[in-house]
Every structure is written in C-alpha cells, then in structure tokens.
Design an enzyme around this catalytic site. Structure first.
Site, PDB file in Angstrom:
ATOM      1  N   LYS A   1       0.817  -1.181   0.031  1.00  0.00           N
ATOM      2  CA  LYS A   1      -0.008   0.068   0.148  1.00  0.00           C
ATOM      3  C   LYS A   1       0.829   1.294   0.144  1.00  0.00           C
ATOM      4  O   LYS A   1       2.031   1.169   0.478  1.00  0.00           O
ATOM      5  CB  LYS A   1      -1.072   0.002   1.073  1.00  0.00           C
ATOM      6  CG  LYS A   1      -1.930  -0.809   0.926  1.00  0.00           C
ATOM      7  CD  LYS A   1      -2.980  -0.749   2.213  1.00  0.00           C
ATOM      8  CE  LYS A   1      -4.248  -1.592   2.096  1.00  0.00           C
ATOM      9  NZ  LYS A   1      -5.321  -1.595   3.313  1.00  0.00           N
TER      10      LYS A   1
ATOM     11  N   SER B   1     -10.924   5.297   6.551  1.00  0.00           N
ATOM     12  CA  SER B   1     -10.028   5.826   6.333  1.00  0.00           C
ATOM     13  C   SER B   1      -9.960   6.613   5.138  1.00  0.00           C
ATOM     14  O   SER B   1      -9.288   7.777   4.997  1.00  0.00           O
ATOM     15  CB  SER B   1      -8.574   5.279   6.769  1.00  0.00           C
ATOM     16  OG  SER B   1      -8.812   4.851   8.319  1.00  0.00           O
TER      17      SER B   1
END
Length: 177
Positions: A48, A135
């Site tokens: 990520k 998020s």
C-alpha cells in the site's frame, strides 16, 4: 488450596490506521475494557501507499490512546499469527461495519485459524454512528480541505491539515499546457 493468579488476557487490534478514525477509537475503547492488555498493531504493508508513515501512525495512535493505560501501540511486518506469538496474545479484535466487512473478515479469521488454531478472532460491531466511516473517506474529505473534526481524534485532524495545507485541492479542470 493455593491461590491462583488469574491469567492475563492480551488481545491485538491490527490495522493500517491510515489514519485512525473515531470508528477505530470506538473499537479500541470497547476492546480495552474487555482485556487486560490491548495492543493496537499498525500493519507495515509494503503493497500500500499510505498517507502517513508507520512512525506517524503509531505516534497519532499513541496520542489518541494516551488516556487508556492498558493500551499499547506497536507495529509489525509479518504474519499476524506469528506476531501474536511474540506478544503472548491469543485474541484478534476486528471491527465490523457491514455485511461486506463480515465476509472479508470471516475469510481472514478462517485463514488465521488455519495457520494457528490457538488464536481466536472476536468481531466487534462498530457503533452505528460510525458505520459509514473509513480511513479512505477521511483522507478524501481532508484532501479537499473538508471538515473531518467529527470523524477523527483532534491529533489526526491537525496532522491531516498539515499534510494537505500546502496542496491545492485536486481539480477536474484540464491542465493548460
């Protein structure tokens, strides 16, 4: 008869926490009441591209959980079940917002159980007022300089403002050139 010391129960709440939201904090506070020790473990996921570094995420979590004496913030980069053994933990805490979360989390829990059957996963339903919160949504609102004060702890709100203060909001106008 001998007095036996009660077994101390340690749980791990793993996640990327990029950034930590009030939904995460709800799960942290509730799980901290259930266990002697709760380790909030920031996953260092190299696949990520996080907004905040592992160190920044740990610092934000430490600030947000400073009033919870049995909560420890750590990070890991390994199989979760292996990390748990190093921390003498036997319970994984996972938050569930929706049916689609449950399907994904059940797959993870089954895999972890296959890897180590001594580790249990406990699912905690998120508070309904945070069921939409993620998020990703927080980062998108912050990127466009929207108000995230009702979505994240104050420390995170300030950190998001700092991250996006110098950046102009994305535009859908074609660039001239």
């Amino acid at each position: 008869m001998k007095d036996h010391e009660p077994t101390r129960r340690t749980a791990v709440y793993p996640g990327s926490f990029d950034p930590v939201t009030l939904g995460h904090m709800d799960i942290i506070r509730r799980a901290a009441k259930q266990f002697d020790k709760l380790i909030v473990a920031v996953l260092n996921n190299t696949s990520k591209n996080p907004l905040f570094s592992v160190e920044e995420r740990k610092a934000l979590l430490e600030a947000a959980t400073s009033d919870l004496p049995n909560v420890e913030v750590d990070s890991f980069r390994d199989l979760l079940v292996r990390y748990m053994k190093t921390r003498n933990a036997d319970v994984i805490i996972r938050g569930i917002r929706s049916v689609s979360d449950f399907e994904y989390e059940l797959q993870l829990a089954s895999t972890n159980h296959q890897l180590d059957s001594s580790i249990e996963t406990i699912f905690m339903m998120t508070n309904p007022k945070y069921s939409y919160l993620s998020s990703s949504i927080v980062k998108e609102i912050a990127m466009f300089h929207g108000d995230v004060g009702d979505l994240v702890p104050p420390e995170v709100e300030a950190a998001l403002r700092t991250k996006f203060v110098s950046a102009a909001p994305p535009s859908d106008k074609p660039s001239s050139g």
